[in-house]
Design an enzyme around this catalytic site. Structure first.
Site, PDB file in Angstrom:
ATOM      1  N   LYS A  22       0.558  -1.104  -0.041  1.00 32.91           N
ATOM      2  CA  LYS A  22       0.110   0.035  -0.138  1.00 32.91           C
ATOM      3  C   LYS A  22       0.653   0.936   0.718  1.00 32.91           C
ATOM      4  CE  LYS A  22      -1.503   1.542   4.035  1.00 32.91           C
ATOM      5  NZ  LYS A  22      -1.797   2.841   4.233  1.00 32.91           N
ATOM      6  N   ASN A  23       1.224   1.084   0.809  1.00 32.32           N
ATOM      7  CA  ASN A  23       2.575   2.434   1.288  1.00 32.32           C
ATOM      8  C   ASN A  23       3.535   2.881  -0.129  1.00 32.32           C
ATOM      9  OD1 ASN A  23       1.020   3.172   3.259  1.00 32.32           O
ATOM     10  ND2 ASN A  23       2.925   3.073   4.816  1.00 32.32           N
ATOM     11  N   CYS A 116      -5.062  13.523  13.359  1.00 28.82           N
ATOM     12  CA  CYS A 116      -4.695  12.210  13.499  1.00 28.82           C
ATOM     13  C   CYS A 116      -5.182  11.279  14.696  1.00 28.82           C
ATOM     14  CB  CYS A 116      -3.775  11.673  12.708  1.00 28.82           C
ATOM     15  SG  CYS A 116      -3.495   9.389  12.469  1.00 28.82           S
ATOM     16  N   ARG A 121       0.790  13.854  13.039  1.00 26.67           N
ATOM     17  CA  ARG A 121       1.337  14.288  12.326  1.00 26.67           C
ATOM     18  C   ARG A 121       1.164  15.374  11.287  1.00 26.67           C
ATOM     19  NH1 ARG A 121      -1.369   8.326   9.758  1.00 26.67           N
ATOM     20  NH2 ARG A 121       0.867   8.237   8.222  1.00 26.67           N
ATOM     21  N   ASP A 304       4.088   0.358  12.468  1.00 28.49           N
ATOM     22  CA  ASP A 304       2.944  -0.857  11.887  1.00 28.49           C
ATOM     23  C   ASP A 304       2.509  -1.863  12.471  1.00 28.49           C
ATOM     24  OD1 ASP A 304       2.415   2.020  10.504  1.00 28.49           O
ATOM     25  OD2 ASP A 304       3.358   1.496   8.519  1.00 28.49           O
ATOM     26  N   ARG A 396      -9.014  -0.280   4.277  1.00 20.60           N
ATOM     27  CA  ARG A 396      -7.604   0.683   3.663  1.00 20.60           C
ATOM     28  C   ARG A 396      -6.539  -0.193   3.602  1.00 20.60           C
ATOM     29  NH1 ARG A 396      -7.696   6.157   6.978  1.00 20.60           N
ATOM     30  NH2 ARG A 396      -5.609   6.160   5.532  1.00 20.60           N
TER      31      ARG A 396
HETATM   32  N1  EPU Z   1       6.493  14.398  11.378  1.00 20.41           N
HETATM   33  C1  EPU Z   1       6.778  15.592  11.828  1.00 20.41           C
HETATM   34  N2  EPU Z   1       7.066  16.201  10.657  1.00 20.41           N
HETATM   35  C2  EPU Z   1       6.490  16.141   9.734  1.00 20.41           C
HETATM   36  C3  EPU Z   1       6.300  14.791   9.354  1.00 20.41           C
HETATM   37  C4  EPU Z   1       6.682  13.761  10.505  1.00 20.41           C
HETATM   38  O1  EPU Z   1       7.015  15.478  12.957  1.00 20.41           O
HETATM   39  O2  EPU Z   1       6.586  17.059   9.367  1.00 20.41           O
HETATM   40  C5  EPU Z   1       6.694  13.023  12.425  1.00 20.41           C
HETATM   41  C6  EPU Z   1       5.618  12.252  12.679  1.00 20.41           C
HETATM   42  O3  EPU Z   1       4.118  13.204  13.435  1.00 20.41           O
HETATM   43  C7  EPU Z   1       5.816  10.940  13.650  1.00 20.41           C
HETATM   44  C8  EPU Z   1       7.306  10.809  12.834  1.00 20.41           C
HETATM   45  O4  EPU Z   1       7.676  12.066  12.309  1.00 20.41           O
HETATM   46  O5  EPU Z   1       5.817  11.311  15.257  1.00 20.41           O
HETATM   47  C9  EPU Z   1       7.188   9.762  11.898  1.00 20.41           C
HETATM   48  O6  EPU Z   1       6.529   9.592  10.888  1.00 20.41           O
HETATM   49  P1  EPU Z   1       6.327   9.766   9.429  1.00 20.41           P
HETATM   50  O7  EPU Z   1       6.748  10.873   8.539  1.00 20.41           O
HETATM   51  O8  EPU Z   1       7.691   8.548   8.854  1.00 20.41           O
HETATM   52  O9  EPU Z   1       5.282   9.443   9.046  1.00 20.41           O
HETATM   53  P2  EPU Z   1       3.610   9.168   7.660  1.00 20.41           P
HETATM   54  O10 EPU Z   1       4.837   9.330   6.589  1.00 20.41           O
HETATM   55  O11 EPU Z   1       2.630  10.187   7.646  1.00 20.41           O
HETATM   56  C10 EPU Z   1       4.341   6.929   6.613  1.00 20.41           C
HETATM   57  C11 EPU Z   1       3.500   5.149   6.512  1.00 20.41           C
HETATM   58  C12 EPU Z   1       2.613   5.406   7.652  1.00 20.41           C
HETATM   59  C13 EPU Z   1       3.781   4.555   8.799  1.00 20.41           C
HETATM   60  C14 EPU Z   1       4.337   5.897   8.796  1.00 20.41           C
HETATM   61  C15 EPU Z   1       6.252   5.465   9.739  1.00 20.41           C
HETATM   62  C16 EPU Z   1       2.376   5.671   4.029  1.00 20.41           C
HETATM   63  C17 EPU Z   1       1.457   7.243   3.267  1.00 20.41           C
HETATM   64  N3  EPU Z   1       2.399   6.420   5.430  1.00 20.41           N
HETATM   65  O12 EPU Z   1       3.629   7.672   7.385  1.00 20.41           O
HETATM   66  O13 EPU Z   1       1.814   3.816   7.621  1.00 20.41           O
HETATM   67  O14 EPU Z   1       2.869   4.947  10.427  1.00 20.41           O
HETATM   68  O15 EPU Z   1       5.280   6.200   7.539  1.00 20.41           O
HETATM   69  O16 EPU Z   1       6.680   4.429   9.406  1.00 20.41           O
HETATM   70  O17 EPU Z   1       3.683   5.544   3.984  1.00 20.41           O
HETATM   71  C18 EPU Z   1       0.394   3.193   7.275  1.00 20.41           C
HETATM   72  O18 EPU Z   1       0.335   2.077   6.714  1.00 20.41           O
HETATM   73  O19 EPU Z   1      -0.581   2.284   8.985  1.00 20.41           O
HETATM   74  C19 EPU Z   1       1.170   3.226   8.629  1.00 20.41           C
HETATM   75  C20 EPU Z   1       0.046   4.429   9.146  1.00 20.41           C
END
Ligand code: EPU
Length: 417
Positions: A22-23, A116, A121, A304, A396
């Site tokens: 998915k991701n 969220c 996030r 995850d 999802r």
């Molecule tokens: N964060 C910030 N600022 C930012 C971006 C992130 O503070 O600008 C923080 C977040 O709040 C969090 C941490 O950094 O505490 C890590 O977040 P990350 O940005 O890595 O998460 P994401 O990119 O929003 C992806 C996956 C998630 C998975 C996370 C961590 C996708 C579409 N989603 O989310 O997948 O949990 O990385 O590995 O790639 C899931 O599939 O169930 C899912 C939630």
């Protein structure tokens, strides 16, 4: 709304095939905005989140053709350089169109995601990086409006490792003027797959899979044909399902190379995780030894998989501590697991689980995707009937999960509520 009803206690035995990641698919389809001819992606999973990104890409003005699990995308004359609130609030990964739109079409208007279920996030790091690359950024009426004639390469340090942040900036930098260096970049396999695909499109990206990625911008990218890798979290969820039901599951096309942290922990519980010719065999036994787990960015234990592992620890022998370091509020499944008789205490970012010989079925509902998966797993191992509502969370990210589990011998069905 659908509900999943499970009568627990069946041992899961047989083979299961893992769907496309998915991701990865979400990032790759967004990258489809970077070229002006048809990109072809095979092994796209049939999921709600994929429907959402398709709706968003169509709204932008991309053309999409679909045949089974193959999806083609071409973007010639976009009509709306934006990700509206309705889509971003449904799926935060909608923000992945920001980098490609800005880099190719010089402007993007993307709704800021709100809070969220699993944490705040924000996307501040995506915006910080684009600003460093010369983008003009304004926040107006809940939207971030970014403009740049051409983005410029820059040296960017992420103070938190961010998966979609790294992906967004990698896509933007692929078409920027000059060299971009991303430090403390995310090392997740989905980031590496995106880098490989961008390179197939003609980008010049080095270092993906490490925390320092270098991107030399090019003038334009060409279309690509690519098969999405299997979903490591879906595979991991089936491994835990086997462990919790004393099962014996052969997971076909299992990306075991991306599941080292999970496999290590599962082996510590007493499970066998063996590589065979056709996949990975995950075998569970009556005694589940308790283990401690701390979630971390890749290659650490994936956040995850935290909820699913916690479900397993509820029926383990002894005490286990699960520490969630990636998201600040990812324990929403705890109160539901407690309703099934689990003994869990939360202390800050730690959940302390005292394993019990059994848990019992109950009506439960979840607030996010992986929490829902943990409740399904708990239901498979529980005594009696578990009803999991709000199944749309599950849809999802898991393709036909009840069909796949039923084929393995689970007593599970989906009903309309
Ligand atoms: N964060 C910030 N600022 C930012 C971006 C992130 O503070 O600008 C923080 C977040 O709040 C969090 C941490 O950094 O505490 C890590 O977040 P990350 O940005 O890595 O998460 P994401 O990119 O929003 C992806 C996956 C998630 C998975 C996370 C961590 C996708 C579409 N989603 O989310 O997948 O949990 O990385 O590995 O790639 C899931 O599939 O169930 C899912 C939630």
């Amino acid at each position: 709304m659908d509900k999943i009803i499970i009568e627990g206690g069946n041992r899961l035995v047989g083979e299961v095939e893992i769907s496309g990641a998915k991701n990865s698919a979400l990032a790759l389809l967004s990258a489809g905005l970077l070229t002006d001819d048809w990109n072809t992606f095979h092994n796209i999973p049939k999921l709600k989140d994929i429907d959402t990104i398709k709706t968003l890409l169509l709204h932008i003005g991309a053309e999409i053709e679909e045949d089974g699990n193959t999806l083609k995308i071409r973007t010639r004359n976009p009509e709306n350089l934006e990700a509206p609130y309705e889509m971003v609030k449904t799926m935060r990964a909608s923000a992945l169109v920001l980098g490609p739109l800005l880099a190719r079409f010089k402007m993007a208007r993307v709704s800021l995601p709100g809070g969220c279920a699993i944490g705040a996030r924000p996307i501040n790091l995506h915006l910080m990086a684009l600003e460093k690359m010369g983008a003009d950024i304004k926040i107006e009426k809940g939207y971030v409006i970014t403009k740049a004639e051409r983005l410029k390469g820059a040296r960017i340090y992420f103070d938190i490792s961010t998966v979609t942040g790294t992906e967004n900036i990698m896509m933007a930098a692929a078409l920027a003027d000059g060299v971009t260096v991303l430090e403390n970049a995310a090392c997740e396999p989905e980031v590496s797959e995106l880098a490989n695909v961008l390179n197939k499109m003609g980008a010049c990206i080095k270092g993906s899979g490490t925390d320092c990625i270098t991107i030399e911008g090019v003038e334009r990218l060409k279309p690509v044909i690519h098969t999405v890798m299997p979903d490591r979290i879906e595979a991991g969820t089936f491994m835990v399902a086997s462990g919790m039901t004393k099962g014996d599951i052969l997971i076909e096309n299992c990306p075991i190379q991306h599941l080292e942290a999970l496999a290590t922990k599962l082996r510590e519980t007493g499970m066998e995780i063996e590589i065979e010719n056709n996949g990975v065999r995950a075998t569970g036994h009556s005694l589940i030894k308790s283990v401690d787990v701390k979630t971390l960015p890749y290659p650490g234990f994936p956040t995850d998989m935290q909820a699913q592992m916690m479900a397993m620890m509820c029926i383990a022998n002894g005490l286990s501590v699960m520490t969630e370091t990636v998201f600040e509020n990812r324990f929403m499944h705890v109160s539901e697991l407690r309703r099934m008789g689990a003994n869990i205490r939360i202390e800050g970012r730690n959940a302390i689980i005292e394993g019990r010989p059994f848990i019992s079925g109950a009506p439960v509902m979840a607030t996010d995707l992986r929490a829902s998966a943990s409740l399904v797993l708990a239901g498979l191992a529980a005594e009696g009937i578990t009803e999991v509502s709000r199944v749309y969370h599950l849809d999802r990210g898991y393709e036909r999960i009840e069909e796949k589990l039923a084929k393995l011998g689970a007593n599970i069905k989906r009903v309309k509520e």
